[in-house]
Design a protein around this motif. Structure first.
Motif, PDB file in Angstrom:
ATOM      1  N   LEU A  78      12.409  -0.389   6.308  1.00  0.00           N
ATOM      2  CA  LEU A  78      11.004  -0.397   6.697  1.00  0.00           C
ATOM      3  C   LEU A  78      10.624  -1.814   7.107  1.00  0.00           C
ATOM      4  O   LEU A  78      10.818  -2.763   6.339  1.00  0.00           O
ATOM      5  CB  LEU A  78      10.104   0.060   5.541  1.00  0.00           C
ATOM      6  N   SER A  79      10.105  -1.925   8.310  1.00  0.00           N
ATOM      7  CA  SER A  79       9.737  -3.247   8.830  1.00  0.00           C
ATOM      8  C   SER A  79       8.238  -3.278   9.137  1.00  0.00           C
ATOM      9  O   SER A  79       7.719  -2.379   9.796  1.00  0.00           O
ATOM     10  CB  SER A  79      10.527  -3.555  10.112  1.00  0.00           C
ATOM     11  N   ARG A  80       7.556  -4.289   8.626  1.00  0.00           N
ATOM     12  CA  ARG A  80       6.124  -4.441   8.887  1.00  0.00           C
ATOM     13  C   ARG A  80       5.857  -5.867   9.352  1.00  0.00           C
ATOM     14  O   ARG A  80       6.395  -6.841   8.792  1.00  0.00           O
ATOM     15  CB  ARG A  80       5.308  -4.139   7.617  1.00  0.00           C
ATOM     16  N   ASN A  81       5.018  -5.956  10.330  1.00  0.00           N
ATOM     17  CA  ASN A  81       4.612  -7.271  10.833  1.00  0.00           C
ATOM     18  C   ASN A  81       3.360  -7.710  10.077  1.00  0.00           C
ATOM     19  O   ASN A  81       2.337  -7.030  10.131  1.00  0.00           O
ATOM     20  CB  ASN A  81       4.316  -7.183  12.332  1.00  0.00           C
ATOM     21  N   PRO A  82       3.381  -8.805   9.343  1.00  0.00           N
ATOM     22  CA  PRO A  82       2.184  -9.223   8.566  1.00  0.00           C
ATOM     23  C   PRO A  82       0.953  -9.441   9.434  1.00  0.00           C
ATOM     24  O   PRO A  82      -0.176  -9.306   8.947  1.00  0.00           O
ATOM     25  CB  PRO A  82       2.642 -10.542   7.926  1.00  0.00           C
ATOM     26  N   ASP A  83       1.141  -9.749  10.724  1.00  0.00           N
ATOM     27  CA  ASP A  83      -0.021  -9.983  11.588  1.00  0.00           C
ATOM     28  C   ASP A  83      -0.850  -8.726  11.790  1.00  0.00           C
ATOM     29  O   ASP A  83      -2.018  -8.809  12.178  1.00  0.00           O
ATOM     30  CB  ASP A  83       0.437 -10.503  12.954  1.00  0.00           C
ATOM     31  N   ASP A  84      -0.239  -7.556  11.515  1.00  0.00           N
ATOM     32  CA  ASP A  84      -0.948  -6.301  11.744  1.00  0.00           C
ATOM     33  C   ASP A  84      -1.901  -5.945  10.617  1.00  0.00           C
ATOM     34  O   ASP A  84      -2.799  -5.117  10.802  1.00  0.00           O
ATOM     35  CB  ASP A  84       0.049  -5.157  11.954  1.00  0.00           C
ATOM     36  N   TYR A  85      -1.725  -6.535   9.432  1.00  0.00           N
ATOM     37  CA  TYR A  85      -2.560  -6.115   8.308  1.00  0.00           C
ATOM     38  C   TYR A  85      -3.088  -7.269   7.446  1.00  0.00           C
ATOM     39  O   TYR A  85      -3.947  -7.058   6.594  1.00  0.00           O
ATOM     40  CB  TYR A  85      -1.785  -5.136   7.410  1.00  0.00           C
ATOM     41  N   ARG A 144      -8.109  -5.251   7.608  1.00  0.00           N
ATOM     42  CA  ARG A 144      -7.553  -4.431   8.685  1.00  0.00           C
ATOM     43  C   ARG A 144      -7.010  -3.131   8.099  1.00  0.00           C
ATOM     44  O   ARG A 144      -6.201  -3.137   7.177  1.00  0.00           O
ATOM     45  CB  ARG A 144      -6.454  -5.170   9.429  1.00  0.00           C
ATOM     46  N   PRO A 155      -4.951   0.346   8.958  1.00  0.00           N
ATOM     47  CA  PRO A 155      -4.136   1.050   9.964  1.00  0.00           C
ATOM     48  C   PRO A 155      -4.655   2.461  10.190  1.00  0.00           C
ATOM     49  O   PRO A 155      -4.967   3.178   9.219  1.00  0.00           O
ATOM     50  CB  PRO A 155      -2.732   1.055   9.352  1.00  0.00           C
ATOM     51  N   ASN A 192      -4.236   6.149  12.595  1.00  0.00           N
ATOM     52  CA  ASN A 192      -3.510   6.981  13.546  1.00  0.00           C
ATOM     53  C   ASN A 192      -4.527   7.925  14.190  1.00  0.00           C
ATOM     54  O   ASN A 192      -5.131   8.751  13.523  1.00  0.00           O
ATOM     55  CB  ASN A 192      -2.421   7.781  12.827  1.00  0.00           C
TER      56      ASN A 192
END
Length: 419
Positions: A6-13, A23, A25, A27
């Motif tokens: 599982l890969s998450r970009n910290p900039d997204d949250y 922030r 997420p 859908n």
């Protein structure tokens, strides 16, 4: 061997600072939100209810006149300046920001019938029952100076209306005839008469066409549209196409007494009317019924009405010597809105537009509380109209076919077109 990561970009949250909003997420796949329409309908219903709860259009009352307010004029350069003329010949200049009178002058003997501000905003004209046209400075006289007009023109008859050209030093008056004046001359440069009829109002058309070469002749095309609206004594307003005057484009009905004044919004999409029935109504230019009605307990017959140049306010002058300031949009919040507040307002507006035809939302949005006397007058007028329609149907039913023509509402009110 398979390894799932599982890969998450910290900039997204992750928030950049502690003051930022969290922030979340989301859908937006519609299959994951089966109850989206029902939720939006509930939000639209709540937004419509809140709009009616916060609909408080009245802002201020400008007191000071000793007689009924008969006419008003907007300043061409300043949004906060308003001029008003009363039935005792007094003219007042108001500062709408401070809501106070900044200047008072005795302009005429008798009624002030009309007033207009020059396009440059440095002076204004007034006409009255004393058969004079007076040209005044917009600024106050200096210390020790007397309040005197720049120029006074004595006419032969009483003037009932006045308007100034948008650019040129030319103005028009009306009474027993329509006169076109040059500011530097004491006699009209052109006069127009129409039999023995007198005129109650005159307005310059702001639309002009300038071409690269001279036009040798002109021909009116009855299918092209330039519209104007007139206020009538039969309780209605009529919007005409000036190139096709056989019948009005739209008949605006809701008032229960004579309509005395009308003014368009700067956008041209709506106009406001003042009536003898003590109410102010806002109409869409192509709508037959008003979207808003304003009234107060103290307000009497509304004689004059203006829509401010920034499209936010409406000014009314009435018989009991008061000028009132109203919001053009009754539920609008004044002042600076935060970005989130503005987004929420726009979202609510879109939801109301989306569900505007649902019965419950339509009922809440269209309902307006009216005074008891006005409500009974409206009800009585509706019964009278239905009785007339029933009588016409019976006469047509028992007459020779074709002898009683079926006229639309637009055709009923035009007697003849004189060419």
């Amino acid at each position: 061997m398979k390894v799932k990561v599982l890969s998450r970009n910290p900039d997204d949250y992750v928030r950049e600072t502690n003051l930022d909003i969290q922030r979340v997420p989301r859908n937006y796949d519609p299959t994951l939100h089966p109850f989206e329409v029902s939720r939006e309908y509930t939000r639209a219903l709540n937004a419509t209810k809140l709009e009616r709860v916060f609909a408080k259009p009245f802002l201020a009352s400008l007191d000071g006149h000793r007689d009924g307010v008969n006419c008003m004029a907007k300043h061409t350069k300043s949004l906060s300046t308003l001029l008003s003329g009363s039935c005792d010949g007094e003219v007042k200049v108001w500062n709408l920001t401070k809501r106070e009178c900044v200047r008072t002058l005795q302009a005429h003997e008798g009624f002030v019938r009309g007033m207009v501000v020059r396009s440059c905003g440095t002076s204004f004209f007034t006409v009255g029952d004393d058969k004079t046209i007076k040209h005044w400075k917009m600024e106050k006289p200096g210390y020790g100076e007397e309040e005197e007009p720049l120029n006074t023109i004595l006419g032969k008859t009483v003037f009932t209306g006045l308007d100034h050209h948008q650019k040129d030093a030319v103005f028009a008056t009306c009474g027993q005839q329509v006169d076109i004046w040059d500011e530097k001359r004491s006699s009209p440069i052109r006069s127009f008469t129409w039999g023995v009829d007198s005129f109650s109002a005159v307005r310059f058309n702001p639309v002009e066409v300038i071409m690269t070469m001279r036009s040798n002749t002109v021909s009116w095309n009855p299918m092209e549209a330039y519209y104007f609206t007139c206020a009538n004594e039969d309780y209605n307003l009529y919007t005409y196409d000036m190139r096709y005057l056989e019948q009005p484009v739209t008949v605006h009905m809701d008032h229960v007494s004579a309509v005395l004044d009308v003014d368009y919004s700067p956008t041209g999409k709506e106009f406001v009317s003042a009536s003898f029935d003590k109410t102010i109504r806002i109409f869409p230019k192509d709508g037959g019924h008003s979207r808003e009605v304003y009234h107060t307990k103290r307000m009497q017959h509304v004689i004059c009405i203006k829509w401010s140049a920034d499209n936010k306010y409406i000014l009314s002058g009435s018989d009991e010597m008061n000028i009132r300031l109203w919001k053009a949009n009754a539920a609008e919040k004044l002042g600076v809105l935060a970005p989130r507040e503005r987004e929420a307002t726009n979202y609510s507006q879109k939801l109301k537009e989306k569900f505007q035809h649902h019965p419950q939302i339509r009922r809440i949005a269209h309902h307006r509380h009216l005074p008891k006397s006005l409500y009974h007058q409206t009800k009585e007028l509706r019964v009278m109209k239905e009785a007339r329609r029933k009588k016409e149907r019976n006469v047509r039913k028992h007459s020779k076919p074709g002898s009683v023509p079926l006229l639309s509402e637009k055709e009923k009110h035009v007697v003849a077109v004189v060419k």
